[in-house]
Design a protein around this motif. Structure first.
Motif, mmCIF file in Angstrom:
data_model
loop_
_atom_site.group_PDB
_atom_site.id
_atom_site.type_symbol
_atom_site.label_atom_id
_atom_site.label_comp_id
_atom_site.label_asym_id
_atom_site.label_seq_id
_atom_site.Cartn_x
_atom_site.Cartn_y
_atom_site.Cartn_z
ATOM 1 N N VAL A 103 1.064 -1.113 -0.161
ATOM 2 C CA VAL A 103 -0.356 0.624 0.551
ATOM 3 C C VAL A 103 0.680 1.120 -0.067
ATOM 4 C CG1 VAL A 103 -1.562 1.234 1.340
ATOM 5 C CG2 VAL A 103 -1.421 -1.160 1.451
ATOM 6 N N PHE A 104 0.701 2.587 -0.808
ATOM 7 C CA PHE A 104 1.420 3.252 -1.054
ATOM 8 C C PHE A 104 0.558 4.310 -0.930
ATOM 9 C CE2 PHE A 104 3.608 0.209 -3.679
ATOM 10 C CZ PHE A 104 5.051 0.528 -3.058
ATOM 11 N N PHE A 105 -0.163 4.600 0.034
ATOM 12 C CA PHE A 105 -1.044 6.108 0.759
ATOM 13 C C PHE A 105 -0.421 6.196 2.126
ATOM 14 C CE2 PHE A 105 -5.065 7.331 1.918
ATOM 15 C CZ PHE A 105 -5.534 8.450 1.364
ATOM 16 N N PRO A 106 0.151 7.055 2.309
ATOM 17 C CA PRO A 106 0.392 7.595 3.352
ATOM 18 C C PRO A 106 -0.705 7.792 4.842
ATOM 19 C CG PRO A 106 1.703 9.218 1.680
ATOM 20 C CD PRO A 106 -0.065 8.203 1.161
ATOM 21 N N LYS A 107 -2.019 7.689 4.644
ATOM 22 C CA LYS A 107 -2.517 8.121 5.635
ATOM 23 C C LYS A 107 -3.263 6.512 6.607
ATOM 24 C CE LYS A 107 -5.083 11.414 3.853
ATOM 25 N NZ LYS A 107 -6.245 12.683 3.724
ATOM 26 N N SER A 108 -2.990 5.287 5.706
ATOM 27 C CA SER A 108 -3.083 4.107 5.295
ATOM 28 C C SER A 108 -2.555 3.636 6.701
ATOM 29 C CB SER A 108 -2.970 3.172 4.909
ATOM 30 O OG SER A 108 -3.276 1.795 4.930
ATOM 31 N N PRO A 109 -2.446 2.786 8.303
ATOM 32 C CA PRO A 109 -1.398 2.179 8.491
ATOM 33 C C PRO A 109 -0.549 0.870 8.009
ATOM 34 C CG PRO A 109 -3.920 1.179 9.132
ATOM 35 C CD PRO A 109 -4.133 1.878 7.877
ATOM 36 N N ARG A 110 -1.390 0.467 6.716
ATOM 37 C CA ARG A 110 -0.464 -0.350 5.823
ATOM 38 C C ARG A 110 0.788 0.530 4.942
ATOM 39 N NH1 ARG A 110 -5.618 -0.385 6.593
ATOM 40 N NH2 ARG A 110 -6.622 -1.938 8.221
ATOM 41 N N HIS A 111 0.686 1.877 4.992
ATOM 42 C CA HIS A 111 1.823 2.278 4.396
ATOM 43 C C HIS A 111 3.137 1.901 4.107
ATOM 44 C CE1 HIS A 111 3.408 5.635 1.762
ATOM 45 N NE2 HIS A 111 4.000 5.645 2.817
ATOM 46 N N VAL A 112 3.944 2.048 3.037
ATOM 47 C CA VAL A 112 4.821 1.276 2.545
ATOM 48 C C VAL A 112 5.884 2.683 1.982
ATOM 49 C CG1 VAL A 112 5.529 -1.106 3.503
ATOM 50 C CG2 VAL A 112 4.541 -0.193 1.231
ATOM 51 N N ASP A 113 7.110 2.794 2.175
ATOM 52 C CA ASP A 113 7.745 3.566 1.605
ATOM 53 C C ASP A 113 8.933 3.033 0.597
ATOM 54 O OD1 ASP A 113 10.398 2.438 2.751
ATOM 55 O OD2 ASP A 113 10.444 3.806 4.436
ATOM 56 N N LEU A 114 9.164 3.280 -0.936
ATOM 57 C CA LEU A 114 9.844 3.427 -1.586
ATOM 58 C C LEU A 114 11.301 1.983 -1.478
ATOM 59 C CD1 LEU A 114 10.195 6.167 -4.024
ATOM 60 C CD2 LEU A 114 8.281 4.062 -4.239
ATOM 61 N N GLN A 115 11.616 2.687 -0.317
ATOM 62 C CA GLN A 115 12.488 1.838 -0.375
ATOM 63 C C GLN A 115 12.449 0.155 0.558
ATOM 64 O OE1 GLN A 115 15.574 3.176 2.796
ATOM 65 N NE2 GLN A 115 16.813 0.952 2.945
ATOM 66 N N ALA A 116 11.403 0.566 1.729
ATOM 67 C CA ALA A 116 11.025 -0.952 2.169
ATOM 68 C C ALA A 116 10.597 -1.877 0.416
ATOM 69 C CB ALA A 116 9.729 -0.639 3.116
ATOM 70 N N ALA A 117 8.962 -0.912 -0.090
ATOM 71 C CA ALA A 117 8.216 -1.391 -0.843
ATOM 72 C C ALA A 117 9.676 -2.647 -1.899
ATOM 73 C CB ALA A 117 8.171 -0.813 -1.387
ATOM 74 N N ARG A 118 10.597 -1.676 -2.271
ATOM 75 C CA ARG A 118 11.438 -2.608 -2.890
ATOM 76 C C ARG A 118 12.067 -3.924 -2.453
ATOM 77 N NH1 ARG A 118 15.094 1.493 -3.194
ATOM 78 N NH2 ARG A 118 14.440 1.980 -5.191
ATOM 79 N N MET A 119 12.243 -3.953 -1.290
ATOM 80 C CA MET A 119 12.773 -4.732 -0.286
ATOM 81 C C MET A 119 11.616 -6.330 -0.654
ATOM 82 S SD MET A 119 12.707 -6.337 2.743
ATOM 83 C CE MET A 119 12.078 -5.659 4.336
ATOM 84 N N LEU A 120 10.526 -5.449 0.384
ATOM 85 C CA LEU A 120 9.205 -6.369 0.296
ATOM 86 C C LEU A 120 8.932 -7.330 -0.990
ATOM 87 C CD1 LEU A 120 6.652 -4.605 3.190
ATOM 88 C CD2 LEU A 120 8.117 -6.577 3.190
ATOM 89 N N ALA A 121 9.443 -6.334 -2.137
ATOM 90 C CA ALA A 121 8.434 -6.898 -3.556
ATOM 91 C C ALA A 121 9.964 -8.182 -3.457
ATOM 92 C CB ALA A 121 8.997 -5.677 -4.136
ATOM 93 N N ALA A 122 11.000 -7.539 -3.173
ATOM 94 C CA ALA A 122 12.302 -8.593 -4.223
ATOM 95 C C ALA A 122 12.108 -9.870 -3.108
ATOM 96 C CB ALA A 122 13.469 -8.526 -3.190
ATOM 97 N N ARG A 123 11.210 -9.740 -2.192
ATOM 98 C CA ARG A 123 11.320 -11.725 -1.098
ATOM 99 C C ARG A 123 10.348 -12.252 -1.770
ATOM 100 N NH1 ARG A 123 13.320 -11.398 3.833
ATOM 101 N NH2 ARG A 123 12.791 -12.571 5.710
ATOM 102 N N ALA A 124 9.360 -11.189 -2.506
ATOM 103 C CA ALA A 124 8.230 -12.159 -2.873
ATOM 104 C C ALA A 124 7.836 -12.629 -4.502
ATOM 105 C CB ALA A 124 6.699 -11.607 -2.773
ATOM 106 N N ARG A 125 9.194 -11.819 -5.075
ATOM 107 C CA ARG A 125 9.456 -12.358 -6.353
ATOM 108 C C ARG A 125 9.497 -13.649 -6.793
ATOM 109 N NH1 ARG A 125 8.231 -7.791 -9.061
ATOM 110 N NH2 ARG A 125 9.993 -6.921 -8.163
ATOM 111 N N GLU A 126 8.791 -14.105 -8.216
ATOM 112 C CA GLU A 126 9.016 -14.700 -8.527
ATOM 113 C C GLU A 126 7.551 -16.627 -7.161
ATOM 114 O OE1 GLU A 126 10.246 -16.106 -10.933
ATOM 115 O OE2 GLU A 126 11.315 -14.436 -11.280
ATOM 116 N N ARG A 127 7.256 -16.140 -6.399
ATOM 117 C CA ARG A 127 6.390 -16.638 -5.457
ATOM 118 C C ARG A 127 5.193 -16.311 -5.895
ATOM 119 N NH1 ARG A 127 9.244 -17.909 0.301
ATOM 120 N NH2 ARG A 127 7.100 -19.113 0.353
#
Length: 230
Positions: A30-54
């Protein structure tokens, strides 16, 4: 075809691992600062890499401008862009054309009139997400833990596939699938707050329970269909 399971609003490595280990097909960032689930680009890059191919990676935005979308695409390389704001069909089509990424458009549902709006996105979007319309004055367009009357979309036949969202939990997702599962366009389910212990804090046990409940309900749906054919 088996129903897809999307776990949305993941913001930690532990949450992503829990979703992947449970067998989720898509993970949502989620990229929406008002949300408690918001992530910044740096964190999102890491999380996306973790999920990639799975699992497929979905980047959720709310009325984001072109520059913001460009930054997200460059950093995360998502498989899907989920548009959860007031984007018009023309805006949805333009975003898909510019970024060359499949677009999932969320549409808030509360009445039959809202269901009619879904049809206006058939050409522009690659997939629809039918979510509960947020309460009046609410700041979050989704992730509010509120269901809508699933009977409104039971048997809905669209030109594009749709996923069901809004207030789904391990305890009620089987009933949602039972009601909506007659639709040929029904492609999957999406959950966020329903697998949390607190806003923005995913619970691995609830994630596992949700995915297991979906798989069991989908199997039962398949057996029912076979019985009808026979």
């Amino acid at each position: 075809m088996s129903l897809l399971v999307k776990i949305c609003g993941l913001n930690t490595a532990e949450a992503v691992d829990a979703a992947l280990d449970a067998g989720a097909d898509l993970i949502g960032l989620v990229f929406f600062p008002k949300s408690p689930r918001h992530v910044d680009l740096q964190a999102a890059r890491m999380l996306a890499a973790r999920a990639r191919e799975r699992a497929e990676v979905v980047a959720l935005t709310v009325d984001a401008d072109d520059a913001t979308l460009g930054d997200i695409v460059e950093a995360v390389h998502p498989d899907w862009l989920q548009l959860h704001g007031r984007e018009t069909p023309d805006r949805v089509a333009a975003i898909g054309a510019v970024h060359g990424i499949p677009v999932m458009k969320a549409v808030g549902i509360a009445t039959a009139e809202d269901v009619a709006v879904v049809h206006s996105y058939m050409v522009a979007a690659d997939r629809l997400l039918l979510d509960a319309k947020p309460p009046p004055g609410g700041e979050l367009p989704g992730g509010n833990g509120l269901p809508f009357d699933w009977r409104l979309v039971a048997g809905l036949d669209l030109e594009k596939p749709f996923m069901l969202s809004g207030g789904l939990r391990p305890e009620n997702v089987a009933e949602a699938i039972r009601l909506v599962g007659t639709s040929a366009s029904f492609a999957g389910v999406d959950v966020s707050s329903g697998v949390e212990s607190a806003p923005g804090q995913k619970d691995p046990e609830r994630i596992r329970a949700f995915v297991a409940a979906v798989r069991a309900a989908d199997a039962a749906r398949g057996e029912t269909r076979k019985g009808r054919v026979a």
